[in-house]
Design a protein around this motif. Structure first.
Motif, PDB file in Angstrom:
ATOM      1  N   ASP A 292       1.089  -1.104   0.110  1.00 37.42           N
ATOM      2  CA  ASP A 292      -0.054  -0.115  -0.018  1.00 37.42           C
ATOM      3  C   ASP A 292       0.938   1.368   0.286  1.00 37.42           C
ATOM      4  N   GLN A 293       0.743   2.571  -1.110  1.00 36.35           N
ATOM      5  CA  GLN A 293       1.254   3.639  -0.925  1.00 36.35           C
ATOM      6  C   GLN A 293       0.373   4.667  -0.938  1.00 36.35           C
ATOM      7  N   MET A 294       1.281   5.780  -0.662  1.00 34.51           N
ATOM      8  CA  MET A 294       0.496   6.700   0.019  1.00 34.51           C
ATOM      9  C   MET A 294      -0.555   7.467  -1.270  1.00 34.51           C
ATOM     10  N   THR A 295      -1.313   7.594  -1.464  1.00 36.99           N
ATOM     11  CA  THR A 295      -1.772   8.276  -2.752  1.00 36.99           C
ATOM     12  C   THR A 295      -2.176   9.550  -2.568  1.00 36.99           C
ATOM     13  N   VAL A 296      -1.863  10.750  -3.746  1.00 42.58           N
ATOM     14  CA  VAL A 296      -2.321  12.107  -3.525  1.00 42.58           C
ATOM     15  C   VAL A 296      -4.124  12.032  -4.981  1.00 42.58           C
ATOM     16  N   LEU A 297      -4.088  12.404  -3.802  1.00 42.52           N
ATOM     17  CA  LEU A 297      -5.561  12.693  -4.106  1.00 42.52           C
ATOM     18  C   LEU A 297      -5.916  14.540  -4.883  1.00 42.52           C
TER      19      LEU A 297
END
Lengths: 297, 265
Positions: A292-297
């Protein structure tokens, strides 16, 4: 509102307390095993500290000895070069094997068969004694034609080159199989999607397939590197001054065999530990996108 | 769809007498098919009929044993020298494949690249577009398929429907002349099928030539200009969806349609 939730929580706790309890199963094995292991570990620690045969003072004396350190430098240098030769050649051979061309595939398979099939010791000694088969190494037309470049074998093949060739070619054969396994583990849909977008075959391999294959290639390769670090000790038979050779030179003089073997073992352990940490970080790099990666929304 | 794309103009896709064997199995037996420019051709049929194999022959992911496929007048996967056709080496075929977009049943997004990297990778490497131009187009395509906020995510974090829409964006980034869809919704949960079909529908409205292999007979009826039904390696029926799907003449086609319409009801 708050008072109602408080009573419902308390109510829930009360109901939980009256439900039947399930206790963990009694583990007899642990009650026997832990004391036994404890006694065994204590005995080992005692022997290590008290047994005079270890001669820890001698170990301390030789740990940072100049000859030992130059042996370590040679071991590291040989390991790095052998793994570089092995990896690059191994990738080429794996590609030859998977290319679909029957001639390339046959050559690749023959290489792997021969260099995995003969003992490394034999290969090492063979390269070192190349002069008895070919007194002169030359580049030119075979079967009596002109020679463009030649060098005498005894000058060309030192113990270092013999070790590099012997260990390197052997390693290439093993790396070829590791890389091939990794490439085969990538879903064929990836190659198809890449081809469908118009990528050239080598770009498909380099950008799409190989990075994904690294997940399967890095752990066994880490194994190979760590193994090679210790396997370089075999080069002492052709007189190369790596760690084992340095250590043997010392204890053949002073007869302090055990402490010097401990020096060698401790240094190998240090190097392997550093390599294991490096392997951990390399594996982490190649599993981007799989956790799981950090998503930039 | 377009009255101007008449039969005098070279059709975008022309499949001429294509045969293919797999071992002892004859997968394609003399298939002839055409798709005119700007039209949508749907390939329907039971499993094992050879629809996917035929589609993959169009962009040379599979090679035909006999017969030629022409896209925009150019023979795919082979070169003509005099009277004979010679198979093209792989590195030359990739130039042809760059003009044809393909969307796969299993999406086949590149998991080690982010969503936006998936989309711009081919335009930058194959078409040598400058990175800023490719990125602008990539973001525009993402917005077009309704996934503007997901540019920096990774495929694994997205639902099947989202992944397929990104796969469509990735294929469109190469500005293809022709789009091929190999059962685009077959791997999706039923409630995700609608969003992908919506993207395909809007793409058809822009005038893109499309060949779609699908099980969704209802969708084919709505969107296709022509429908071809394959059974057993041959085209059993081919024509406008109203005639073919309403009154099929071939008994095998009747059986297939009865089954699939019953399943979808």
């Amino acid at each position: 509102m708050p008072t109602r939730t408080l009573t419902s929580l308390a109510e829930r706790d009360r109901r939980m307390m009256s439900a039947p309890v399930i206790l963990p199963a009694p583990r007899i094995g642990r009650w026997v095993g832990i004391p036994l292991i404890g006694i065994f570990a204590a005995w080992i620690a005692y022997q290590v500290l008290v047994n005079p045969g270890f001669q820890w003072a001698v170990v301390g004396h030789y740990m940072l000895d100049r000859d030992v350190l130059s042996g370590i430098a040679m071991t590291l240098e040989l390991t790095v070069l052998v793994m570089a030769v092995g990896a690059i050649l191994g990738i080429m051979i794996a590609l030859m094997r998977l290319s679909g061309d029957p001639i390339l595939s046959f050559c690749a398979q023959a290489f792997v068969w021969f260099f995995r099939g003969t003992p490394v010791l034999v290969q090492l000694v063979f390269w070192y004694n190349l002069a008895s088969l070919f007194p002169e190494i030359s580049l030119g037309i075979p079967f009596g034609g002109p020679k463009f470049y030649s060098i005498s074998s005894t000058a060309a093949i030192s113990s270092f080159t013999a070790a590099l060739l012997g260990l390197g070619l052997n390693e290439a054969a093993y790396m070829a199989e590791i890389v091939r396994g990794g490439l085969l583990s990538v879903d064929i849909g990836q190659t198809e999607a890449s081809k469908a977008l118009g990528h050239r075959p080598f770009t498909t391999f380099r950008v799409i397939v190989l990075p994904q294959a690294m997940k399967a290639i890095v752990p066994p390769t880490g194994n190979q590197v760590i193994g090679m670090l210790k396997y370089t000790s075999i080069a002492s038979v052709v007189g190369l001054g790596e760690l084992m050779q340095s250590v043997e030179n010392i204890y053949s003089r002073t007869f302090e065999t055990i402490p010097l073997l401990i020096v060698a073992a401790l240094w190998y352990l240090v190097m392997v530990s550093i390599l294991s940490v490096i392997q951990y970080f390399i594996e982490k790099y190649y599993s981007r996108g799989w956790h799981d990666q950090m998503t930039v929304l | 769809m377009n009255a101007i794309s008449s039969t005098c103009i070279e059709p975008m896709v022309r499949i001429v007498d294509v045969w293919k064997n797999r071992g002892h199995n004859r997968v394609l037996k003399g298939v002839n098919l055409e798709a005119s420019r700007g039209s949508v051709l749907c390939l329907l049929g039971p499993s094992g009929a050879g629809k996917s194999t035929l589609l993959r022959c169009v962009n040379a992911l599979e090679s035909c044993d006999r017969g030629i496929v022409y896209v925009d007048g150019v023979a795919i996967g082979c070169r003509r020298r005099g009277d004979a056709f010679y198979r093209m080496p792989e590195r030359d075929i990739c130039g042809q494949r760059a003009e044809i977009g393909m969307v796969f049943q299993n999406f086949n997004l590149f998991p080690h690249l982010s969503v936006i990297e998936n989309i711009v990778d081919a335009p930058i490497r194959v078409r040598k577009e400058p990175r800023s131009v490719a990125l602008d187009r990539g973001h525009a395509l993402l917005a077009r398929v309704g996934l503007a906020g997901k540019a920096h995510g990774y495929p694994r974090q997205l639902s099947g429907g989202q992944q397929q829409r990104i796969a469509i964006a990735r294929a469109l980034a190469m500005r293809p002349k022709l789009m091929l869809f190999d059962e685009p919704t077959s791997s999706l949960d039923p409630h995700l099928v609608g969003e992908v079909l919506e993207v395909i529908r809007s793409l058809a409205e822009t005038g893109m030539t499309m060949v779609i292999v699908t099980h969704e007979v209802q969708f084919a009826q709505e969107i296709a200009d022509r429908v071809a039904i394959m059974t057993d390696g041959v085209i059993a029926e081919c024509g406008p969806p109203q005639t073919i799907l309403a009154q099929p003449s071939d008994p095998r086609v009747q059986a297939f349609l009865a089954r699939s319409l019953r399943q979808q009801a």
